[in-house]
Scaffold this active site. Sequence first.
Site, PDB file in Angstrom:
ATOM      1  N   GLU A  90       0.801  -1.234   0.000  1.00  9.68           N
ATOM      2  CA  GLU A  90       0.000   0.000   0.000  1.00  9.68           C
ATOM      3  C   GLU A  90       0.831   1.280   0.000  1.00  9.68           C
ATOM      4  O   GLU A  90       0.374   2.330   0.461  1.00  9.68           O
ATOM      5  CB  GLU A  90      -0.974   0.009   1.193  1.00  9.68           C
ATOM      6  CG  GLU A  90      -2.042  -1.061   1.062  1.00  9.68           C
ATOM      7  CD  GLU A  90      -2.947  -1.183   2.289  1.00  9.68           C
ATOM      8  OE1 GLU A  90      -2.704  -0.475   3.280  1.00  9.68           O
ATOM      9  OE2 GLU A  90      -3.876  -1.992   2.239  1.00  9.68           O
ATOM     10  N   GLU A 142      -5.701  -7.943  -1.106  1.00  8.65           N
ATOM     11  CA  GLU A 142      -6.075  -7.778   0.304  1.00  8.65           C
ATOM     12  C   GLU A 142      -7.505  -7.272   0.336  1.00  8.65           C
ATOM     13  O   GLU A 142      -7.846  -6.320  -0.353  1.00  8.65           O
ATOM     14  CB  GLU A 142      -5.156  -6.817   1.050  1.00  8.65           C
ATOM     15  CG  GLU A 142      -5.474  -6.739   2.548  1.00  8.65           C
ATOM     16  CD  GLU A 142      -4.582  -5.779   3.315  1.00  8.65           C
ATOM     17  OE1 GLU A 142      -3.369  -5.739   3.022  1.00  8.65           O
ATOM     18  OE2 GLU A 142      -5.101  -5.056   4.184  1.00  8.65           O
TER      19      GLU A 142
END
Length: 626
Positions: free
Chosen positions: A139, A215
């Site tokens: 991320e 995710e």
Amino acid sequence: MVADLWATSRLLVNYPEPYRSQILDYLFKPNFGASLHILKVEIGGDGQTTDGTEPSHMHYALDENYFRGYEWWLMKEAKKRNPNITLIGLPWSFPGWLGKGFNWPYVNLQLTAYYVVTWIVGAKRYHDLDIDYIGIWNERSYNVNYIKVLRKMLNYQGLQQVKIIASDSLWESISASMLLDAELLKAIDVIGAHYPGTHTVKDAKLTGKKLWSSEDFSTFNSDTGAGCWGRILNQNYINGYMTSTIAWNLVASYYEQLPYGRCGLMTAQEPWSGHYVVESPVWVSAHTTQFTQPGWYYLKTVGHLEKGGSYVALTDGLGNLTIIIETMSHKHSKCIRPFLPYFNVSQQFATFILKGSFSEIPELQVWYTKLGKSSERFLFKQLDSLWLLDSNGSFTLELQEDELFTLTTLTTGRKGSYPPPPKSQPFPSTYKDDFDVDYPFFSEAPNFADQTGVFEYFTNIEDPGEHRFTLRQVLNQRPITWAADASNTITIIGDYNWTNLTIKCDVYIETPDTGGVFIAGRVNKGGILIRSARGIFFWIFANGSYRVTGDLAGWIIYALGHVEVTAKKWYTLTLTIRGGFASGMLNDKSLWTDIPVNFPKNGWAAIGTHSFEFAQFDNFHVEATC
């Protein structure tokens, strides 16, 4: 393909047998529980990654150790149960030395690639684990040149079979970069996006690469969390062409009051009692995982049902067929993110017709889940099978809201079970650890959850006395952080509801002049919020001073003074908190008394250091009266 991601399993390793093996069976054993196809692990980087830190295999430039933390153990336990499980590694934080003074992993691309490749090579060399996929930086920014360097280095090391997944963030930027750069397009095997809300983007489809939700979920594991999971497992493919969905997180094995408490497929947060709960997301997983495998493919006939809900169909290409139908309502299937636009689901009849080679199928097994009110709730129940011989391959189902059906030719499905585990108990009110472990199986002491820094078992070769075996904070440099790690190091332990308690611990400052250590009680925050933790912190420093503060950062000062303290000497600190007052002792002599402390009212116990510095702790002891 369903999978699961781990970064949150701190307490699982301390579970006594047989309960620890039972939990692992519910997660990984084929045709038993969640029967997961993928295990994605964090490549420990010494930094805070949501609910704690995980140790790196290279704390320092010349340091390599492939036995730290719990991920190696976890991957081996998963492989033991399912030799075909796919393994993925992804860094969140990186050890500080890679940044050369910058909080950035791309200062020296070769060095960072070397660091990641050593982890893959070490997995094989020391644990016989073959890593299948490797990620870039969870991320956070990707670097196009780094991805190319990593691909070349993997190939050079004979690791052509290790595939690259990128960029574990949004679809947009990485897929656009790939379309503009042929070498990058070739280097990346899978585009992985986080929390895509079941949708992809045009550029991602144009790359022709596999698309994964790398995710997802991250939702409290109630029936609503199970509804979220059931809906996205189907609709990530129907709406977004994603052939894999990876849940964060695998099992809620971390203190529940840390961020995202109980956001795992099942709950195992009480190693002291052995209690665990097989939550409904486990059985929702089973509807897909027990009746498909990596290598199966989706049929073109997938889609949405007329009155809400969805269906997918998969085959192994050898005549087997699995159909998964979900009718999760909006109210009972909201994930934590992103926003879910309103939709309606109502009672309906759905007719399916098997054509072509599937028209020969005589019988389909039926597995059923109904989420919601306990009176009508079923989890992964086998119903009577459907006989199709007289119906020309056609059958009709009555569907209510919040249901899951799996119809399959496979007869291997099973709802595994064990006798109920022990009842839930609070953390023991008297807790001691002298850290006297000659050859520890894990590098970290049980129940301590590192929130900044890394605390490891340590052997003092020079000290033959009572401090031969200690717990040592081993980072001397701030890592390349993923979250807002504290400026101090800290590890927490105990019951968040503790109010009145006495904490006693032997401490040893290793850094002359500037070093400092603390013990603390009523610590009220952890995980990504650790910088703003409040509590009652009792510090001593190598410059001959002590402090009592109301926060980890040291802004709220209750008391300070001079004291006979120096580095490289053992001291015993005692902190007693009763109601609205706290007192402290040094070497069993009173140092400060009855300081008013009105906030917080409760929290964990903790130990730690003033900065990223070496320090040791021994004979930790807590007595809590409530």
